[in-house]
Scaffold this active site. Structure first.
Site, PDB file in Angstrom:
ATOM      1  N   GLU A 269       0.811  -1.213   0.000  1.00 32.44           N
ATOM      2  CA  GLU A 269       0.000   0.000   0.000  1.00 32.44           C
ATOM      3  C   GLU A 269       0.842   1.260   0.000  1.00 32.44           C
ATOM      4  O   GLU A 269       0.483   2.250  -0.618  1.00 32.44           O
ATOM      5  CB  GLU A 269      -0.939  -0.022   1.202  1.00 32.44           C
ATOM      6  CG  GLU A 269      -2.176   0.863   1.059  1.00 32.44           C
ATOM      7  CD  GLU A 269      -1.910   2.338   1.318  1.00 32.44           C
ATOM      8  OE1 GLU A 269      -2.698   3.175   0.848  1.00 32.44           O
ATOM      9  OE2 GLU A 269      -0.920   2.660   2.011  1.00 32.44           O
TER      10      GLU A 269
ATOM     11  N   HIS B 294      -0.526   0.637   7.069  1.00 34.98           N
ATOM     12  CA  HIS B 294      -1.083   1.536   6.063  1.00 34.98           C
ATOM     13  C   HIS B 294       0.067   2.410   5.550  1.00 34.98           C
ATOM     14  O   HIS B 294       1.040   1.908   5.011  1.00 34.98           O
ATOM     15  CB  HIS B 294      -2.211   2.348   6.694  1.00 34.98           C
ATOM     16  CG  HIS B 294      -3.248   2.821   5.740  1.00 34.98           C
ATOM     17  ND1 HIS B 294      -4.515   3.203   6.127  1.00 34.98           N
ATOM     18  CD2 HIS B 294      -3.218   3.010   4.400  1.00 34.98           C
ATOM     19  CE1 HIS B 294      -5.218   3.582   5.076  1.00 34.98           C
ATOM     20  NE2 HIS B 294      -4.452   3.485   4.017  1.00 34.98           N
TER      21      HIS B 294
ATOM     22  N   HIS C 134      -3.484  -0.270  11.982  1.00 31.12           N
ATOM     23  CA  HIS C 134      -4.909  -0.338  12.336  1.00 31.12           C
ATOM     24  C   HIS C 134      -5.195  -1.644  13.083  1.00 31.12           C
ATOM     25  O   HIS C 134      -5.886  -2.525  12.561  1.00 31.12           O
ATOM     26  CB  HIS C 134      -5.782  -0.239  11.085  1.00 31.12           C
ATOM     27  CG  HIS C 134      -5.601   1.020  10.315  1.00 31.12           C
ATOM     28  ND1 HIS C 134      -5.956   2.260  10.808  1.00 31.12           N
ATOM     29  CD2 HIS C 134      -5.084   1.250   9.085  1.00 31.12           C
ATOM     30  CE1 HIS C 134      -5.676   3.190   9.905  1.00 31.12           C
ATOM     31  NE2 HIS C 134      -5.143   2.606   8.858  1.00 31.12           N
TER      32      HIS C 134
ATOM     33  N   ASN D  78      -4.443   7.738   7.710  1.00 30.41           N
ATOM     34  CA  ASN D  78      -4.178   7.079   6.434  1.00 30.41           C
ATOM     35  C   ASN D  78      -2.683   7.068   6.133  1.00 30.41           C
ATOM     36  O   ASN D  78      -2.095   6.027   5.855  1.00 30.41           O
ATOM     37  CB  ASN D  78      -4.952   7.787   5.318  1.00 30.41           C
ATOM     38  CG  ASN D  78      -4.837   7.100   3.975  1.00 30.41           C
ATOM     39  OD1 ASN D  78      -3.763   6.976   3.420  1.00 30.41           O
ATOM     40  ND2 ASN D  78      -5.968   6.653   3.443  1.00 30.41           N
TER      41      ASN D  78
ATOM     42  N   ASN E 264      -5.631  11.737   1.923  1.00 34.06           N
ATOM     43  CA  ASN E 264      -4.959  10.453   1.776  1.00 34.06           C
ATOM     44  C   ASN E 264      -3.445  10.634   1.866  1.00 34.06           C
ATOM     45  O   ASN E 264      -2.915  10.966   2.901  1.00 34.06           O
ATOM     46  CB  ASN E 264      -5.401   9.808   0.457  1.00 34.06           C
ATOM     47  CG  ASN E 264      -5.083   8.336   0.386  1.00 34.06           C
ATOM     48  OD1 ASN E 264      -3.930   7.931   0.448  1.00 34.06           O
ATOM     49  ND2 ASN E 264      -6.108   7.510   0.232  1.00 34.06           N
TER      50      ASN E 264
ATOM     51  N   ASP F  26      -4.008   8.663  -4.729  1.00 28.94           N
ATOM     52  CA  ASP F  26      -3.791   7.953  -3.470  1.00 28.94           C
ATOM     53  C   ASP F  26      -2.504   8.458  -2.812  1.00 28.94           C
ATOM     54  O   ASP F  26      -2.417   9.621  -2.449  1.00 28.94           O
ATOM     55  CB  ASP F  26      -3.752   6.444  -3.732  1.00 28.94           C
ATOM     56  CG  ASP F  26      -4.078   5.615  -2.501  1.00 28.94           C
ATOM     57  OD1 ASP F  26      -3.501   5.875  -1.441  1.00 28.94           O
ATOM     58  OD2 ASP F  26      -4.907   4.685  -2.601  1.00 28.94           O
ATOM     59  N   ASN F  27      -1.491   7.623  -2.689  1.00 31.42           N
ATOM     60  CA  ASN F  27      -0.259   8.040  -2.016  1.00 31.42           C
ATOM     61  C   ASN F  27       0.645   8.857  -2.930  1.00 31.42           C
ATOM     62  O   ASN F  27       0.622   8.703  -4.158  1.00 31.42           O
ATOM     63  CB  ASN F  27       0.507   6.814  -1.510  1.00 31.42           C
ATOM     64  CG  ASN F  27      -0.141   6.202  -0.285  1.00 31.42           C
ATOM     65  OD1 ASN F  27      -0.631   6.914   0.581  1.00 31.42           O
ATOM     66  ND2 ASN F  27      -0.164   4.887  -0.216  1.00 31.42           N
TER      67      ASN F  27
END
Length: 352
Positions: free
Chosen positions: A53, A114, A133, A165, A221, A266-267
């Protein structure tokens, strides 16, 4: 009269829900078509089949990858296995990936990693901060990298770090972090996404203070920082954009500009040599929410050059309809080598 009032209220409610449904489809980017862009020298990384991720690369070419994320509402390739942190060395001719052991009594079964961010101290010590998480909560785990293992140092919890996140480390026990939801209840979090409440934020965590430094974001994010540490970049997924924010002396952030990209961002990662911003993106968010292996979510990587200029250059470096790579979340580069990670799928290595 009461019936007329009830019908009026019902009509207004249905109209509101209809409008929200239409805008939700737009924010999920459902009509977006993926046109293949594939560099010639790419292959999948063996052993990374449960996603990666987030990815962070050290100046010496060592790479940390967070794998095995279980995220509410999203598919998982290994729902019953804990996550892991993998290591790669991009200086190798054929880089391989291996899972790092975690020592100092950390409960590895609770690891659901994450976003990650590494920090090299003045004495050369490497620290890795991991958004975790455990049991559907949010913590930040601090590790020291010892060459062949991670040594757990502490767990950070705070009421303002409620739905973390991603994060970017600024120094010892100092970082910015994004909360991607206002609500922690799963139903309310999904309702928040549907209604596009734009209540997510950026938190500063540092010595002696923890505070909100930016707010009003649409699903905050990925977060990254410019090489000179003066600007912070925050991805707003469902707004298809990157917020460019300037750091102030008190660590608050003030918005300089918003760059709209037409895809779900996203990232983020920053090339320290050039300042270019690299973004892992989702061409169609609905395909992530309603996963169908016969029609999987695609992947997209964007490179943004001169992001602080009036007209940044945005280039699609990689795009695939899901036949090779599904659900790209991050892209990071080192000496013309690129890694593309995913939420739950495989990891791609390319020579650019």
């Amino acid at each position: 009269m009461a019936k007329l009032l009830a019908l009026t209220v019902l009509g207004l409610a249905l109209a509101f829900l209809g409008e929200r449904f239409v805008t939700f489809r737009q924010r999920m980017n459902i009509p977006h078509q993926v046109h293949a862009v594939e560099p010639p020298k790419c292959h999948l990384v063996p052993g990374l089949d449960n996603g990666s991720e987030d990815i962070d690369i050290l100046p010496n070419g060592l790479v940390f990858l967070s794998t095995g994320l279980k995220y509410p509402g999203m598919p998982s390739s290994a729902p019953d296995k804990p996550g892991a942190i993998f290591l790669m060395d991009l200086k190798e001719e054929e880089p391989r990936a291996w899972a790092l052991p975690i020592r100092n009594g950390f409960d590895v079964q609770s690891l659901n990693p994450h976003g990650i961010s590494a920090f090299v101290d003045k004495d050369g010590t490497v620290y890795l901060y991991v958004v975790n998480h455990p049991h559907k909560k949010s913590t930040v785990e601090v590790f020291r990298f010892g060459g062949d293992a991670l040594f757990h140092l502490k767990t950070i919890r705070h009421k303002l770090l409620s739905s973390v996140n991603d994060l970017v480390v600024l120094g010892p026990e100092e970082f910015y972090a994004t909360n991607d939801h206002y609500f922690t209840n799963e139903f309310l979090a999904q309702l928040e996404l549907f209604l596009d409440l734009q209540w997510t934020n950026v938190i500063y965590y540092g010595p002696g203070q923890v505070k909100e430094v930016a707010a009003g974001l649409s699903f905050a994010n990925g977060i990254a920082i410019s090489p000179d540490k003066k600007y912070v970049y925050v991805a707003a997924v469902t707004a298809h954009s990157i917020h460019v924010m300037k750091r102030l002396d008190d660590e608050n952030l003030t918005q300089e500009k918003v760059l709209h990209l037409g895809t779900l961002v996203d990232n983020l990662s920053v090339d320290p040599a050039t300042g270019d911003v690299w973004a892992g993106c989702h061409p169609n968010g609905m395909k992530l929410l309603l996963y169908d292996p016969a029609d999987p979510p695609g992947s997209e990587v964007l490179r943004i050059q001169n992001i602080l200029s009036p007209k940044p250059t945005v280039t699609t470096v990689y795009a695939n309809n899901g036949s090779v790579l599904q659900g790209s979340t991050v892209a990071a580069v080192y000496n013309r080598k690129m890694l593309v990670g995913t939420l739950f799928h495989r990891t791609l290595y390319c020579q650019l």
